[in-house]
Design a protein around this motif. Sequence first.
Motif, PDB file in Angstrom:
ATOM      1  N   ARG A 231       0.649   4.762   9.506  1.00  0.00           N
ATOM      2  CA  ARG A 231      -0.734   4.353   9.282  1.00  0.00           C
ATOM      3  C   ARG A 231      -0.894   3.331   8.161  1.00  0.00           C
ATOM      4  NH1 ARG A 231      -4.039  10.141   9.757  1.00  0.00           N
ATOM      5  NH2 ARG A 231      -3.561  10.537  11.958  1.00  0.00           N
ATOM      6  N   THR A 232       0.201   3.015   7.471  1.00  0.00           N
ATOM      7  CA  THR A 232       0.129   2.061   6.357  1.00  0.00           C
ATOM      8  C   THR A 232       0.893   0.800   6.725  1.00  0.00           C
ATOM      9  OG1 THR A 232       0.171   3.963   4.857  1.00  0.00           O
ATOM     10  CG2 THR A 232       0.423   1.780   3.884  1.00  0.00           C
ATOM     11  N   GLU A 233       0.159  -0.293   6.884  1.00  0.00           N
ATOM     12  CA  GLU A 233       0.817  -1.514   7.343  1.00  0.00           C
ATOM     13  C   GLU A 233       1.683  -2.142   6.260  1.00  0.00           C
ATOM     14  OE1 GLU A 233      -0.198  -5.645   9.713  1.00  0.00           O
ATOM     15  OE2 GLU A 233      -1.746  -4.741   8.453  1.00  0.00           O
ATOM     16  N   ARG A 234       1.166  -2.213   5.031  1.00  0.00           N
ATOM     17  CA  ARG A 234       1.902  -2.904   3.974  1.00  0.00           C
ATOM     18  C   ARG A 234       2.858  -1.913   3.302  1.00  0.00           C
ATOM     19  NH1 ARG A 234      -3.225  -5.234   2.559  1.00  0.00           N
ATOM     20  NH2 ARG A 234      -3.148  -4.398   0.429  1.00  0.00           N
TER      21      ARG A 234
ATOM     22  N   THR B 285       7.740  -2.098  13.693  1.00  0.00           N
ATOM     23  CA  THR B 285       6.335  -2.290  13.326  1.00  0.00           C
ATOM     24  C   THR B 285       6.007  -3.746  12.987  1.00  0.00           C
ATOM     25  OG1 THR B 285       6.973  -1.635  11.078  1.00  0.00           O
ATOM     26  CG2 THR B 285       5.990   0.067  12.487  1.00  0.00           C
TER      27      THR B 285
ATOM     28  N   ARG C 183       5.718 -10.796   5.674  1.00  0.00           N
ATOM     29  CA  ARG C 183       4.328 -10.889   5.221  1.00  0.00           C
ATOM     30  C   ARG C 183       4.188 -10.186   3.872  1.00  0.00           C
ATOM     31  NH1 ARG C 183       0.991  -8.111   9.554  1.00  0.00           N
ATOM     32  NH2 ARG C 183       2.956  -7.139  10.217  1.00  0.00           N
TER      33      ARG C 183
ATOM     34  N   ASN D 270       4.817  -2.288  17.313  1.00  0.00           N
ATOM     35  CA  ASN D 270       4.389  -3.676  17.517  1.00  0.00           C
ATOM     36  C   ASN D 270       5.146  -4.261  18.714  1.00  0.00           C
ATOM     37  OD1 ASN D 270       3.780  -6.446  17.348  1.00  0.00           O
ATOM     38  ND2 ASN D 270       3.574  -6.331  15.108  1.00  0.00           N
TER      39      ASN D 270
ATOM     40  N   MET E 135       5.367  -6.147   2.339  1.00  0.00           N
ATOM     41  CA  MET E 135       6.129  -5.381   3.329  1.00  0.00           C
ATOM     42  C   MET E 135       7.550  -5.920   3.466  1.00  0.00           C
ATOM     43  SD  MET E 135       4.191  -6.662   6.832  1.00  0.00           S
ATOM     44  CE  MET E 135       2.569  -6.288   6.188  1.00  0.00           C
TER      45      MET E 135
ATOM     46  N   GLU F 249       1.274   2.202  16.142  1.00  0.00           N
ATOM     47  CA  GLU F 249       1.745   1.174  15.223  1.00  0.00           C
ATOM     48  C   GLU F 249       2.991   0.459  15.732  1.00  0.00           C
ATOM     49  OE1 GLU F 249       0.124   0.080  12.569  1.00  0.00           O
ATOM     50  OE2 GLU F 249      -1.431   1.489  13.207  1.00  0.00           O
TER      51      GLU F 249
ATOM     52  N   HIS G 290      11.205  -1.216  10.023  1.00  0.00           N
ATOM     53  CA  HIS G 290      10.352  -2.371   9.724  1.00  0.00           C
ATOM     54  C   HIS G 290      10.257  -3.310  10.926  1.00  0.00           C
ATOM     55  CE1 HIS G 290       9.321  -1.956   5.421  1.00  0.00           C
ATOM     56  NE2 HIS G 290      10.376  -1.154   5.425  1.00  0.00           N
TER      57      HIS G 290
ATOM     58  N   LYS H 120       0.831  -1.211   0.000  1.00  0.00           N
ATOM     59  CA  LYS H 120       0.000   0.000   0.000  1.00  0.00           C
ATOM     60  C   LYS H 120       0.866   1.263   0.000  1.00  0.00           C
ATOM     61  CE  LYS H 120      -4.418  -1.225   0.199  1.00  0.00           C
ATOM     62  NZ  LYS H 120      -5.196  -0.840   1.392  1.00  0.00           N
TER      63      LYS H 120
ATOM     64  N   ARG I 152       6.831  -5.238  10.355  1.00  0.00           N
ATOM     65  CA  ARG I 152       6.463  -5.287   8.936  1.00  0.00           C
ATOM     66  C   ARG I 152       7.540  -5.993   8.118  1.00  0.00           C
ATOM     67  NH1 ARG I 152       4.282   0.959   8.823  1.00  0.00           N
ATOM     68  NH2 ARG I 152       2.405   0.578  10.054  1.00  0.00           N
TER      69      ARG I 152
END
Length: 882
Positions: free
Chosen positions: A281-284, A313, A318, A233, A321, A231, A310, A158, A315
Amino acid sequence: MNKVKTTCPYCGVGCGVIASLSEEGKIVVTGDPDHPANFGNLCSKGAALADTVGYDGRLLYPEVDGETENWLNALNLVADKLSSAVRNHGPGSVAFYVSGQLLTEDYYVANKLMKGFIGSGNIDTNSRLCMSSAVAGYKRAFGSDTVPCSYEDLECAKLIILTGSNTAWCHPVLFQRIKKAKRNNPDLTIVVVDPRKTASVDIADVHLAIKAGTDHVLFNGLLTYLDGSTEKNNKFISNNTEGFDAAIAEAKESAGDIEKVASFCGLSKESIENFFRLFARTERVVTVYSQGINQWSNGTDRVNSIINCHLITGRIGRPGMGPFSFTGQPNAMGGREVGGLSNQLAAHMALENKDHQNLVQTFWQSPYIAKQEGLKAVDLFKAVHEGKIKVLWIMATNPAVSLPDTEFVREALEKCEFVVVSDCVRETDTTKYADVLLPGQTWGERDGTVTNSERRITRQRSFLPIPGDAKPDWWIISEVAKRMGFAEKFNYEEPRDIFIEHAALSGHKNNGRRDFDISLFSDVSYRGYDDLEPVQWPVNRKSPEGTERMFVDGLFFTPSKKAQFITVKAKTPASNVNENYPLVLNTGRIRDQWHTMTRTGKSAILSAHIIEPYVELHPDDAHQFKVENNSLVTVSSDKAEVIVRAVVSDSQQKGNVFVPIHWSHQFASKAGVGSLVGNNCDPVSGQPEFKYTPVKIKTYNAKWFGFLLSRRKLDIKNATYWSSSKGHGMWRYELAGDESAEDWAACARDLLCTKSDDVNWVEYFDQASLRYRAARIENDHLESCIFIGPDLNLPERDWLAKLFDNDQLEEADRISLLTGKPTDPKADSGRVICACFGVGINTIKQCIVENKLTTAEEIGELLKAGTNCGSCVPELKQLLSE
């Protein structure tokens, strides 16, 4: 010839291509629609591969001291020199300098000979110059040199951040994949982080034109911001990582709040805040990085500053990301797999790890194993200069151009007791220093494998006859090894024999403890090897179909199985601008050329877009230093100076200049930008700082300027400055000189004439304006022409170049040669903008005006420009706006 599927020999995208023979007997190269890296798409360089496979300029037979020799004597001499140096001075007295142009099988054999049988770590590669900081960053964070992503993640994301990567020009096929993904998914946001407004900005939603060298501060600031966001993690940090507290403490200290980051990076507070919020706000999120991150004296820290964001978060592992390094060479990854860097062992094993030392030595049954890292590229050539390296073997690369401080490198090569060069090209800036030249095979002639930026192994297959007595690099190295007394362990008959050994070593006592594992291929048949389909490693019993992305299970290859946060300090470049050298030099690639142009320089279409070396600078700097657009200038550092053409452009940030890396002494008199760059290297990776060199610029006040077009490649005399480029059926030369000739006609004839009874010489000389024009006509067709004047007011070249296509010159053409103007103004299509289809700037402008075009797509419909690789689309848009 049947259609043969193989792999492009240029960048790390690893595009599949299909080679075939047309009914007219010409080689045809097209994209492979079934290859998962490119799905049939090719960039301008890949599309022009057929132009580059001719035998002109090839090294066809072994040479010793400039004389042709047979393979037996040449191999015996090389083996004797290596053995003698090791015997008299120790294993550290010899070194190999190899290349990402080698196939994996070549790389494996070279590494095995040096580290296991000579017993030294002194094998390094030109990949040290482009991606060793990425390697070091991955290893520090993950415990292994593992690229976690797949190209499919570009379509799943994204948010894509392109930082330190002019993807549009350096990885055009991936850029088109990103562009298509954005078209198919309007929610995809593209952020480009780059001091320059490159072609990649064309698809960007946000361009962060940061101050050169501040990327790590930007990402440290992002890390601090994410620490205070929702965000963060915490579960992933706690269960899957280590070192967070130290990393965040340093980030807060060195980067501080948004306002401090903005000030340091030269950006507005709002732009920083918006970027941080977007990332949070953008995970991917996929963060793509390349040489603009790697080529610094703290490049490894810059890589880890990205990876840290990365990890905080979670990310990674997956779809859509991860931190994604785009490699520069076709087999930089394959070289990493076999231990091609001086601080690695084969199969991604660690040279400093005693268990790995024992494992590799036992597997190879070798008399030695390197137990300490060898010399990295820059230090290796320092050792050559100091006389510590007695024998140097250079394979498939051109360090006299590509390394920093090239004048020092040339001195080192001149002083070295014995230099061996394996190459497919006879004349390079490096081959002139060789005591022995060994003719290697090149793309289209050799068989083996390469690995691209997403860990995908693909076959390179031969489809051309072997010219002269050229041999595969693995064969050359193995034959030398046999003569050094290691015949039993280098008794390979085919590339497949090497590949299965490489595969077996990757799985030897592995059991999931090491990332690189292709053990499923350890008993692949000859037929299976020939038919090998593109596949991403690991490829083993657990993953027989390959592995799309890594770290899906959240486990890493560190002793604790946890990823490591790395503390990143806000370091400045190794050297800084000052009153003597007030500008920052950045170096890099251009769209249609590759490395030192030994391959792409053969293609007329690839040489048409940018015909000579240049420096790009901001209009304010041009005004300050009294530099006119299109004038010749000198760019100087404390090491050397070059003479290049000035391109004034607001796409360059004020205080910064850009010079391409490609021009060598084979293509220009004085344009090797490596000569300006110092030996400042990253202390972890050993990668040189190509992105920040303090320089000054001033106008080169030549007495005369000119250009020359000739069907023959010429030895340029009487010109202080010259550059050459290939045209269709001819060569183009740009010229300038410090001293005016007393007799222009005599000089022109000296340049252009050879003895011929059927030559018609026409010339024009205006004594008052000091303008001279001449043409050499043979059998009623144009053989060469030259135009000279006291300033840059010279005729356009492109319409003149097209006269060389004519079998016979018309009377009007002869007149136009002397007037310097085409008889038909429409005949001048202008400088090529679209290399894929050879469309010139004047043709495009005329089409825009006559048809009232408003979009690049409309231009493509009428002229095809921009419809293949798309790299010229930003320029098409610029022409529309003008």
